[in-house]
Motif scaffolding. Structure first.
Motif, short mmCIF file in Angstrom:
data_model
loop_
_atom_site.label_atom_id
_atom_site.label_comp_id
_atom_site.label_asym_id
_atom_site.label_seq_id
_atom_site.Cartn_x
_atom_site.Cartn_y
_atom_site.Cartn_z
N LEU A 9 0.54 -1.12 0.34
CA LEU A 9 0.25 0.24 -0.06
C LEU A 9 0.30 1.34 0.26
CD1 LEU A 9 -3.38 1.43 0.38
CD2 LEU A 9 -2.40 1.19 2.53
N CYS A 10 0.53 2.09 -1.21
CA CYS A 10 1.44 3.56 -1.10
C CYS A 10 0.65 4.23 -0.29
CB CYS A 10 2.01 3.71 -2.34
SG CYS A 10 2.54 2.73 -3.45
N THR A 11 1.26 5.00 1.09
CA THR A 11 0.53 6.63 1.56
C THR A 11 1.61 7.16 2.11
OG1 THR A 11 -0.54 6.70 3.68
CG2 THR A 11 1.24 4.66 3.78
N ASN A 24 -0.75 2.76 12.90
CA ASN A 24 -2.38 3.32 12.01
C ASN A 24 -2.37 4.15 11.59
OD1 ASN A 24 -2.04 0.06 11.16
ND2 ASN A 24 -4.31 -0.02 12.10
N TYR A 27 -0.83 6.88 9.65
CA TYR A 27 -0.16 6.71 7.32
C TYR A 27 -1.69 7.99 7.59
CZ TYR A 27 1.61 3.04 8.09
OH TYR A 27 2.67 1.41 8.61
N TYR A 28 -1.31 9.31 5.77
CA TYR A 28 -2.03 10.14 5.29
C TYR A 28 -2.38 9.87 4.37
CZ TYR A 28 -0.93 12.65 9.59
OH TYR A 28 -0.75 13.41 11.08
N LYS A 29 -3.48 10.26 3.48
CA LYS A 29 -3.81 9.53 2.56
C LYS A 29 -3.31 11.01 1.59
CE LYS A 29 -8.35 8.79 -0.07
NZ LYS A 29 -9.45 8.44 0.10
N ASN A 114 -4.40 2.99 -4.40
CA ASN A 114 -3.61 2.81 -3.78
C ASN A 114 -2.07 2.14 -3.11
OD1 ASN A 114 -3.69 5.59 -3.94
ND2 ASN A 114 -3.34 7.03 -2.25
N TYR A 144 4.73 15.98 4.03
CA TYR A 144 5.44 14.60 4.03
C TYR A 144 5.98 14.08 3.60
CZ TYR A 144 0.66 16.14 6.62
OH TYR A 144 0.08 17.08 7.42
N LYS A 308 -6.08 2.29 5.52
CA LYS A 308 -7.02 3.07 5.05
C LYS A 308 -7.68 3.62 5.59
CE LYS A 308 -7.70 2.59 0.58
NZ LYS A 308 -6.84 3.52 0.02
N GLU A 311 -6.76 6.19 8.08
CA GLU A 311 -5.52 7.54 6.70
C GLU A 311 -6.19 8.66 7.22
OE1 GLU A 311 -2.54 6.43 3.41
OE2 GLU A 311 -5.89 6.05 3.49
N SER A 313 -6.60 12.98 6.26
CA SER A 313 -6.59 13.76 5.25
C SER A 313 -5.11 14.56 5.02
CB SER A 313 -7.94 14.36 4.80
OG SER A 313 -8.70 13.58 4.97
#
Length: 333
Positions: A9-11, A24, A27-29, A114, A144, A308, A311, A313
């Protein structure tokens, strides 16, 4: 190189988020599609080669032009410069090649979900080097950075249940000094053939490790070890768990053969393409990636959703990609 790919997964994470293991909620979208579009636009520049050639942790890496079609997937080949001198045969004589050669690792990225599959090539760039390479283009003022997260599945023996067929059991037992001392003073359970065998191996043969394999080297799919006996064997070993280095179980619950482990049972979800050849071409991956994503969705989906759903924003807008870097860190044209 093999015909194997692994799932990721790319994040994004914050640049100041250090360490190896992340929660968890770390992580950011972000807009990865826009990032890759910006990277793709570099191929239209006259100085493309200079911009895309970068030194990553002492390795010279470059990205090749993407392969795209009408779907949401893009296929991206990453190359790592081969070290040393390379020769080829000319008129029965080995002559040195003047050209630079690269070991290639390819990634197919789903711009909607993603998620990505990355080929397994021990000589090519690995996923952490690819991650670092991509981050070398992130603008300095952007807070980021890209994080490529392996999508793991738990293949613990404890989660297997009752398989339809058990094809093979591999036992690897560790007999260190503390174990030998324990077996010299008495077992936690004096029942069972394995305990007696370990006792004999320790005190009579002076062995430091034991490897035992039960199963079928050849045979029909329906051939199976006795399931209840296998369960009893594992339960017996658990009475003296410190001797277990690993237990590997090969079994069928449906049409596909599966593997389960007793320890360190979280592994990256993988897929094997039915392709003959030493190298999985980037175009082949793009045209056949749908089969991989669909085939293994039940394996990678739990971890993907877990990340996800947590994640956060990113409110900051990423500016133009960073095209400049220290020229002395790139390999010569």
């Amino acid at each position: 190189m093999s015909n194997k790919v692994e799932f990721f997964l790319c994040t994004f994470i914050k640049k100041d988020c250090e360490g190896t293991y992340f929660k968890n909620n770390d992580y950011y979208k972000g807009d990865l599609k826009k990032f890759f579009e910006g990277l793709y636009d570099i191929f239209d520049r006259e100085d493309t080669k200079k911009i895309l050639s970068r030194n990553i942790s002492g390795k010279n890496l470059v990205v090749s032009r993407f392969n795209k079609n009408q779907s949401e997937y893009i296929s991206i080949p990453f190359g790592k410069l081969k070290k040393g001198v390379t020769f080829h045969m000319v008129d029965d004589t080995l002559q040195q090649l003047d050209t630079k050669l690269f070991e290639v690792t390819s990634m197919v990225f789903d711009t909607v979900k993603n998620i990505a599959i990355i080929t397994k090539n021990r000589l090519g760039p690995n996923y952490t080097q690819i991650e670092e390479y991509l981050n070398s283009f992130i603008p300095k003022d952007f807070e980021y950075k890209i994080k490529i997260v392996p999508l793991l599945e738990d293949i613990s023996i404890k989660n297997v249940g009752t398989p339809k067929y058990i094809k093979k059991v591999d036992l690897r037992l560790r007999l260190d000094d503390s174990t030998k001392k324990q077996y010299g003073t008495g077992l936690k359970s004096n029942k069972g053939q394995i305990n007696s065998f370990v006792d004999y191996s320790t005190n009579q043969l002076n062995s430091t490790d034991i490897s035992i394999s039960f199963g079928f080297h050849y045979g029909k799919k329906e051939d199976s070890l006795d399931i209840e006996c296998v369960k009893n064997l594992i339960e017996e070993l658990e009475l003296n768990e410190e001797i277990i280095n690993q237990i590997t179980l090969e079994y069928y619950n449906g049409e596909k053969k599966k593997t389960a482990l007793y320890k360190n049972s979280s592994l990256i979800v993988d897929y094997y393409f039915d392709f003959r050849g030493e190298y999985l071409p980037s175009e082949y991956l793009l045209n056949n990636c749908e089969a991989a994503f669909q085939s293994e969705v039940m394996r990678y989906r739990p971890r993907m959703i877990e990340i996800k759903s947590n994640e956060k924003s990113i409110s900051q807008v990423m500016g133009p990609l960073k095209l400049d870097w220290n020229p002395t860190e790139s390999f010569e044209d």
